[in-house]
Motif scaffolding. Sequence first.
Motif, short mmCIF file in Angstrom:
data_model
loop_
_atom_site.label_atom_id
_atom_site.label_comp_id
_atom_site.label_asym_id
_atom_site.label_seq_id
_atom_site.Cartn_x
_atom_site.Cartn_y
_atom_site.Cartn_z
N GLU A 166 0.84 -1.19 0.00
CA GLU A 166 0.00 0.00 0.00
C GLU A 166 0.88 1.25 0.00
OE1 GLU A 166 -3.00 0.02 3.02
OE2 GLU A 166 -3.44 -2.13 2.78
N ILE A 167 0.57 2.16 -0.91
CA ILE A 167 1.35 3.39 -1.06
C ILE A 167 0.49 4.63 -0.83
CG2 ILE A 167 0.92 3.52 -3.53
CD1 ILE A 167 3.60 4.75 -3.94
N GLY A 168 -0.84 4.45 -0.91
CA GLY A 168 -1.75 5.59 -0.90
C GLY A 168 -1.61 6.50 0.31
N GLN A 169 -1.66 5.93 1.51
CA GLN A 169 -1.61 6.75 2.71
C GLN A 169 -0.25 7.41 2.89
OE1 GLN A 169 -4.54 7.19 4.27
NE2 GLN A 169 -3.46 8.86 5.33
N ILE A 170 0.80 6.74 2.39
CA ILE A 170 2.14 7.33 2.46
C ILE A 170 2.20 8.65 1.71
CG2 ILE A 170 4.55 7.02 1.76
CD1 ILE A 170 4.23 4.05 2.28
N VAL A 171 1.69 8.64 0.47
CA VAL A 171 1.76 9.86 -0.34
C VAL A 171 0.75 10.91 0.12
CG1 VAL A 171 2.77 8.76 -2.36
CG2 VAL A 171 0.30 8.78 -2.11
N VAL A 172 -0.39 10.46 0.65
CA VAL A 172 -1.38 11.41 1.17
C VAL A 172 -0.76 12.25 2.30
CG1 VAL A 172 -3.49 11.58 2.55
CG2 VAL A 172 -3.47 10.20 0.49
N ASN A 173 0.00 11.61 3.16
CA ASN A 173 0.64 12.32 4.28
C ASN A 173 1.85 13.13 3.84
OD1 ASN A 173 -1.24 11.15 6.02
ND2 ASN A 173 0.09 9.41 6.50
N TRP A 174 2.49 12.72 2.76
CA TRP A 174 3.75 13.36 2.34
C TRP A 174 3.55 14.52 1.39
CZ3 TRP A 174 6.29 13.70 -2.46
CH2 TRP A 174 7.62 14.11 -2.40
N LEU A 175 2.60 14.46 0.49
CA LEU A 175 2.44 15.45 -0.58
C LEU A 175 2.28 16.90 -0.08
CD1 LEU A 175 0.21 13.49 -3.11
CD2 LEU A 175 2.58 14.21 -3.44
N PRO A 176 1.54 17.15 1.01
CA PRO A 176 1.42 18.56 1.45
C PRO A 176 2.76 19.22 1.77
CG PRO A 176 -0.27 17.21 2.50
CD PRO A 176 0.66 16.27 1.79
N ARG A 177 3.77 18.45 2.05
CA ARG A 177 5.08 19.01 2.36
C ARG A 177 5.74 19.65 1.14
NH1 ARG A 177 8.29 14.28 5.35
NH2 ARG A 177 9.85 15.96 5.49
N LEU A 178 5.22 19.35 -0.05
CA LEU A 178 5.77 19.95 -1.26
C LEU A 178 5.47 21.44 -1.36
CD1 LEU A 178 4.97 17.18 -3.91
CD2 LEU A 178 7.19 17.73 -2.91
N ASN A 179 4.61 21.96 -0.49
CA ASN A 179 4.38 23.40 -0.46
C ASN A 179 5.66 24.16 -0.14
OD1 ASN A 179 1.55 24.14 -1.03
ND2 ASN A 179 1.10 22.73 0.64
N LEU A 239 2.35 10.40 -12.29
CA LEU A 239 2.82 9.17 -11.67
C LEU A 239 1.74 8.54 -10.80
CD1 LEU A 239 6.40 10.37 -10.68
CD2 LEU A 239 5.85 8.68 -12.44
N LEU A 240 1.04 9.36 -10.02
CA LEU A 240 0.00 8.83 -9.13
C LEU A 240 -1.18 8.30 -9.92
CD1 LEU A 240 0.11 11.55 -6.33
CD2 LEU A 240 1.00 9.21 -6.23
N ARG A 241 -1.54 8.97 -11.00
CA ARG A 241 -2.64 8.47 -11.84
C ARG A 241 -2.26 7.15 -12.48
NH1 ARG A 241 -3.09 14.06 -13.68
NH2 ARG A 241 -4.90 15.04 -12.71
N GLU A 242 -0.99 7.00 -12.82
CA GLU A 242 -0.55 5.73 -13.41
C GLU A 242 -0.64 4.61 -12.41
OE1 GLU A 242 0.91 3.36 -16.60
OE2 GLU A 242 -0.04 5.34 -16.46
N VAL A 243 -0.26 4.86 -11.16
CA VAL A 243 -0.41 3.84 -10.12
C VAL A 243 -1.88 3.53 -9.91
CG1 VAL A 243 -0.01 3.29 -7.69
CG2 VAL A 243 1.71 4.58 -8.97
N ALA A 260 -4.88 11.47 -3.01
CA ALA A 260 -3.53 11.98 -3.25
C ALA A 260 -3.47 12.81 -4.53
CB ALA A 260 -2.54 10.83 -3.33
N VAL A 261 -4.17 12.36 -5.57
CA VAL A 261 -4.20 13.13 -6.82
C VAL A 261 -4.83 14.49 -6.58
CG1 VAL A 261 -5.18 13.24 -9.14
CG2 VAL A 261 -4.23 11.08 -8.30
N SER A 262 -5.90 14.52 -5.81
CA SER A 262 -6.55 15.80 -5.49
C SER A 262 -5.63 16.71 -4.68
CB SER A 262 -7.84 15.53 -4.72
OG SER A 262 -8.46 16.73 -4.33
N ILE A 263 -4.88 16.13 -3.75
CA ILE A 263 -3.97 16.93 -2.92
C ILE A 263 -2.87 17.55 -3.76
CG2 ILE A 263 -2.21 16.77 -1.11
CD1 ILE A 263 -3.95 14.70 0.28
N ILE A 264 -2.24 16.77 -4.63
CA ILE A 264 -1.12 17.30 -5.41
C ILE A 264 -1.61 18.36 -6.39
CG2 ILE A 264 -1.25 15.50 -7.18
CD1 ILE A 264 1.88 17.36 -5.89
#
Length: 516
Positions: A166-179, A239-243, A260-264
């Motif tokens: 599972e990768i979904g929750q990892i990226v959900v928590n990580w993506l906001p840090r790209l701000n 990349l996320l849409r491809e996954v 995650a797609v919505s967040i990014i």
Amino acid sequence: PASEPSTKRVRPLGRVTSLANLISPVKNGAVRRFGQTLQASFRGDGRSPNVLQQKACSKAAAPTPPKRRNSTLWSETLDVHQKGTFSTKEIKRQEAIFELSRGEQDLIEDLQLARKAYHDPMLKLSIMSEEELTAIFGDLDAYIPLHEDLLAQLAKATGPDGTVGEIGQIVVNWLPRLNAYRAYCSNQLAAKALLDQKKQDPRVQDFLQRCLESPFSRKLDLWSFLDIPRSRLVKYPLLLREVLRHTPPEHPDTASLEQAVSIIQGVLSDINMKKGESECQYYIDKLEYLDDRQRDPRIEQCKSLLCHGELRNKSGTKLHVFLFTEVLVLTRPVTRNERPCFQVYRQPIPVQDLVVDDLQDGDVRMGGSFRGAFSTADRAKNIFRVRFQDTAQGQSHTLQVNDVFHKQQWLNCLRTAMSVYQSEAPTDASSKRRSSTASTIIHMEETDENQPQSAASAPSSPRSEQPPSPTPSVTSTLSTSSTSSSCSSSSSTSPRKSKKDKRALCSLGKRKETMV
């Protein structure tokens, strides 16, 4: 005795330009050793220029390294027995996750290389000051731990068989840090302009050329490395849409990947807006007024630059034209204290008072020469005219672009900006007939009239970014929607605008990056 003619092939002496050509080149791809070589060459170390020249020749003789990294698929890391235990869909899903992970590793290596091979040597050799390097490189080092953290989490989620469950929750928590990239991306236009200015220094140019010819650079220049974070940001949605595309609907990752797609998308939208506002303010600060009557308070209030580029006027003079959400400003590029700026030409035209006439090829003679008055050779193509609705407020300007495509882009951009005001009050029939919806925006060449004839110049590239090149354009921007997302803010100065009109302006701004 007479000597017989020899048939033995003899190497022409003219091809042996130096002793270095007779020596096999030494392959040296290590960044550390390359840095030491650069420092030695810049300091001299008591060696003669001939020795350095021989080394340069030897380096040039080395085989050109590949421009891209060698890519390995996830499935290629498995043996035949392992590969048979996974379905085709699961293999594709793992390939997409592996590509995300490998891209993070590549990004980390490039950020480290930018520091070790470019920033640190230039600082140590006093090629640039620390202040200048900070303005160009920003806080690149601060982003390395951010991407290392994602790599560590993906590695922790990888099972013994090499798959990531599972990768979904990892990226959900990580993506906001790209701000954290908001400040870096907002500064790119100014950074590119400063880098282009410093390239005029022979020491800077020589250093960058040596780096470019070295294997570690992969034939990429310094700005390519500095622009890698931006190009990486716009890949995350793909990349996320491809996954997600290869994730079964019943998989636990499906819902979190959609989130995650919505967040990014939200993160990129916010970065784009800040970047657009920064770009708009950058050019506003570079405007130079010859008369206080040229100052329009709407210019200072603008938050979005819809379109800008270089055109020519009726006399053949180059003008750089800026279309802000509220005002059209014609300028002449000038240099003040070795810094480029834009001298405002004539009176800025408020968009609400603007009229655009689409002129047919041959309607106007360009060039301003005496011969042109009696010849059809100078009849212009790809021209249009901008003017005040009230001719007493200012003169008209006949502008020429380099091709039909760019002309259409300018017309679309201008008409869409005008449509916000045309929907509020009726305009004259000819203007109404020519109005249309914009599809894109570009950095183009403009023309200005009533100016002395100047030498023709090549049309500016849509991607030449900015002040760059920018040339520019620099323009560079996050994505096709990146550079001018700030358009939404600028609409606030006109309370009468409808939501539909605001969306039209925002949509226009979001297409700007592909053209500027």
